[in-house]
Design a protein around this motif. Structure first.
Motif, PDB file in Angstrom:
ATOM      1  N   ALA A 109      26.937 -35.544 -39.847  1.00  0.00           N
ATOM      2  CA  ALA A 109      26.710 -34.256 -40.499  1.00  0.00           C
ATOM      3  C   ALA A 109      26.503 -34.484 -41.990  1.00  0.00           C
ATOM      4  N   ILE A 110      25.707 -33.633 -42.590  1.00  0.00           N
ATOM      5  CA  ILE A 110      25.476 -33.714 -44.025  1.00  0.00           C
ATOM      6  C   ILE A 110      25.637 -32.331 -44.637  1.00  0.00           C
ATOM      7  N   ILE A 111      26.293 -32.288 -45.784  1.00  0.00           N
ATOM      8  CA  ILE A 111      26.461 -31.044 -46.530  1.00  0.00           C
ATOM      9  C   ILE A 111      25.755 -31.230 -47.870  1.00  0.00           C
ATOM     10  N   PRO A 112      24.581 -30.653 -48.041  1.00  0.00           N
ATOM     11  CA  PRO A 112      23.824 -30.839 -49.285  1.00  0.00           C
ATOM     12  C   PRO A 112      24.452 -30.085 -50.454  1.00  0.00           C
ATOM     13  N   GLU A 113      24.059 -30.469 -51.650  1.00  0.00           N
ATOM     14  CA  GLU A 113      24.640 -29.904 -52.871  1.00  0.00           C
ATOM     15  C   GLU A 113      24.530 -28.388 -52.913  1.00  0.00           C
ATOM     16  N   GLN A 114      23.410 -27.833 -52.452  1.00  0.00           N
ATOM     17  CA  GLN A 114      23.215 -26.384 -52.527  1.00  0.00           C
ATOM     18  C   GLN A 114      24.126 -25.626 -51.575  1.00  0.00           C
ATOM     19  N   ASP A 115      24.748 -26.336 -50.624  1.00  0.00           N
ATOM     20  CA  ASP A 115      25.666 -25.693 -49.684  1.00  0.00           C
ATOM     21  C   ASP A 115      27.123 -26.033 -49.981  1.00  0.00           C
ATOM     22  N   ILE A 116      27.376 -26.566 -51.169  1.00  0.00           N
ATOM     23  CA  ILE A 116      28.741 -26.825 -51.639  1.00  0.00           C
ATOM     24  C   ILE A 116      29.060 -25.769 -52.699  1.00  0.00           C
ATOM     25  N   ARG A 117      30.095 -24.976 -52.482  1.00  0.00           N
ATOM     26  CA  ARG A 117      30.389 -23.864 -53.398  1.00  0.00           C
ATOM     27  C   ARG A 117      30.700 -24.377 -54.811  1.00  0.00           C
ATOM     28  N   ASP A 118      30.491 -23.498 -55.785  1.00  0.00           N
ATOM     29  CA  ASP A 118      30.609 -23.860 -57.194  1.00  0.00           C
ATOM     30  C   ASP A 118      32.007 -24.306 -57.588  1.00  0.00           C
ATOM     31  N   GLU A 119      32.993 -23.997 -56.755  1.00  0.00           N
ATOM     32  CA  GLU A 119      34.369 -24.407 -57.047  1.00  0.00           C
ATOM     33  C   GLU A 119      34.490 -25.925 -57.163  1.00  0.00           C
ATOM     34  N   PHE A 120      33.666 -26.656 -56.390  1.00  0.00           N
ATOM     35  CA  PHE A 120      33.739 -28.115 -56.367  1.00  0.00           C
ATOM     36  C   PHE A 120      32.771 -28.726 -57.374  1.00  0.00           C
ATOM     37  N   VAL A 121      33.294 -29.661 -58.167  1.00  0.00           N
ATOM     38  CA  VAL A 121      32.505 -30.342 -59.194  1.00  0.00           C
ATOM     39  C   VAL A 121      32.465 -31.835 -58.889  1.00  0.00           C
ATOM     40  N   TYR A 122      31.276 -32.404 -58.959  1.00  0.00           N
ATOM     41  CA  TYR A 122      31.133 -33.840 -58.711  1.00  0.00           C
ATOM     42  C   TYR A 122      31.702 -34.636 -59.881  1.00  0.00           C
ATOM     43  N   LYS A 123      32.553 -35.614 -59.566  1.00  0.00           N
ATOM     44  CA  LYS A 123      33.157 -36.464 -60.589  1.00  0.00           C
ATOM     45  C   LYS A 123      33.253 -37.892 -60.079  1.00  0.00           C
ATOM     46  N   ILE A 124      33.480 -38.811 -61.012  1.00  0.00           N
ATOM     47  CA  ILE A 124      33.788 -40.194 -60.658  1.00  0.00           C
ATOM     48  C   ILE A 124      35.177 -40.498 -61.190  1.00  0.00           C
ATOM     49  N   LYS A 125      36.139 -40.669 -60.269  1.00  0.00           N
ATOM     50  CA  LYS A 125      37.518 -40.957 -60.634  1.00  0.00           C
ATOM     51  C   LYS A 125      37.899 -42.338 -60.132  1.00  0.00           C
ATOM     52  N   HIS A 126      38.337 -43.179 -61.056  1.00  0.00           N
ATOM     53  CA  HIS A 126      38.736 -44.552 -60.712  1.00  0.00           C
ATOM     54  C   HIS A 126      37.624 -45.249 -59.932  1.00  0.00           C
ATOM     55  N   GLU A 127      36.396 -45.091 -60.435  1.00  0.00           N
ATOM     56  CA  GLU A 127      35.205 -45.711 -59.853  1.00  0.00           C
ATOM     57  C   GLU A 127      34.921 -45.214 -58.432  1.00  0.00           C
ATOM     58  N   GLU A 128      35.393 -44.013 -58.116  1.00  0.00           N
ATOM     59  CA  GLU A 128      35.178 -43.420 -56.798  1.00  0.00           C
ATOM     60  C   GLU A 128      34.545 -42.045 -56.957  1.00  0.00           C
ATOM     61  N   GLU A 129      33.490 -41.782 -56.172  1.00  0.00           N
ATOM     62  CA  GLU A 129      32.788 -40.501 -56.236  1.00  0.00           C
ATOM     63  C   GLU A 129      33.564 -39.450 -55.434  1.00  0.00           C
ATOM     64  N   VAL A 130      33.805 -38.318 -56.069  1.00  0.00           N
ATOM     65  CA  VAL A 130      34.585 -37.251 -55.421  1.00  0.00           C
ATOM     66  C   VAL A 130      34.005 -35.891 -55.790  1.00  0.00           C
ATOM     67  N   PHE A 131      34.373 -34.883 -54.995  1.00  0.00           N
ATOM     68  CA  PHE A 131      34.146 -33.490 -55.350  1.00  0.00           C
ATOM     69  C   PHE A 131      35.523 -32.876 -55.540  1.00  0.00           C
ATOM     70  N   SER A 132      35.790 -32.405 -56.751  1.00  0.00           N
ATOM     71  CA  SER A 132      37.116 -31.890 -57.100  1.00  0.00           C
ATOM     72  C   SER A 132      37.036 -30.404 -57.428  1.00  0.00           C
ATOM     73  N   SER A 133      38.043 -29.650 -56.966  1.00  0.00           N
ATOM     74  CA  SER A 133      38.093 -28.209 -57.215  1.00  0.00           C
ATOM     75  C   SER A 133      38.428 -27.928 -58.679  1.00  0.00           C
ATOM     76  N   LYS A 134      37.745 -26.942 -59.255  1.00  0.00           N
ATOM     77  CA  LYS A 134      38.017 -26.543 -60.648  1.00  0.00           C
ATOM     78  C   LYS A 134      39.310 -25.737 -60.744  1.00  0.00           C
ATOM     79  N   PHE A 135      39.747 -25.157 -59.631  1.00  0.00           N
ATOM     80  CA  PHE A 135      40.907 -24.263 -59.654  1.00  0.00           C
ATOM     81  C   PHE A 135      42.180 -24.915 -59.113  1.00  0.00           C
ATOM     82  N   HIS A 136      42.012 -25.903 -58.230  1.00  0.00           N
ATOM     83  CA  HIS A 136      43.175 -26.560 -57.629  1.00  0.00           C
ATOM     84  C   HIS A 136      42.970 -28.076 -57.739  1.00  0.00           C
TER      85      HIS A 136
END
Length: 234
Positions: A109-136
């Motif tokens: 399954a694939i979830i494209p960027e346009q289908d990921i709600r704005d709450e989640f922001v793409y980041k790189i933490k400790h050299e790892e790609e993640v989507f992190s919530s702005k609120f939690h």
């Protein structure tokens, strides 16, 4: 998880005469060929099965290559995802433009960027790609995370699912479980508070002939009358 169902049906399995001495093994082989493939008859993917032979006397079918027809009753576990269903899967890849998931160990399954709600922001933490919530801050989606997502469409030929994380009840399963549990506790606390308030009101009020009388107000009125001084005559 939605999309799973048990289907029971009577079937005819065709066995080559050379396998007539091992009918049971031949049926197993035929049914195993249906596993992890989309089957139009079941309208889904067969994940597991069990069966009983209904007719012990099989029929030999005429033809250039005569086959033996065996009637069976088969019970199958079917994976049949439909749009707007909620599925669960393991994240295997995260990029700035998509989240890739494996469902039940075989369907991609694939979830494209346009289908990921704005709450989640793409980041790189400790050299790892993640989507992190702005609120939690603890609501993080990364490789290895089990997530719940909404089905948008399914490509039946290659078993490829297009998903969405737009609804608020989608995301990391572990975080959602804790969040929903906290919400349930909060709701129970509110309910308990309302019950306590209602009980307090009942204790402070009496009922006579269906009419509520305030004990406190009545006590105050009597005290006021007792302390009232007579008015002097002129």
């Amino acid at each position: 998880m939605e999309g799973l169902k048990v289907s029971e049906a009577k079937m005819m399995v065709y066995i080559h005469p050379s396998k007539s001495t091992k009918i049971y093994d031949a049926i197993l082989r035929e049914l195993s060929s249906l596993l992890f493939k989309f089957n139009e008859n079941f309208n889904g993917v067969v994940l597991a099965y069990e069966f009983d032979i209904l007719d012990k006397s099989a029929r030999i079918l005429n033809g250039i290559h005569p086959y033996i027809g065996v009637r069976i009753n088969a019970k199958s576990l079917i994976f049949s995802p439909k749009p707007d269903m909620l599925l669960e899967g393991k994240v295997v890849k995260v990029t700035q433009g998509s989240i890739h998931v494996i469902v039940l160990g075989f369907a991609s399954a694939i979830i494209p960027e346009q289908d990921i709600r704005d709450e989640f922001v793409y980041k790189i933490k400790h050299e790892e790609e993640v989507f992190s919530s702005k609120f939690h801050k603890r609501h993080v989606i990364k490789v290895g995370t089990m997530i719940r997502f909404l089905v948008k469409s399914l490509d039946e030929e290659i078993l490829h699912i297009s998903g969405s994380l737009m609804p608020a009840h989608t995301g990391c399963i572990c975080w959602l479980a804790r969040h929903l549990e906290d919400g349930a506790v909060t709701e129970r606390s509110k309910k308990k508070k309302r019950e306590n308030e209602e009980e307090s009101i009942l204790q402070d009020h009496g009922t006579v002939s269906g009419e509520a009388l305030s004990v406190k107000d009545d006590h105050r009125i009597k005290k006021s009358k007792k302390g009232k001084r007579p008015k002097a005559e002129s």
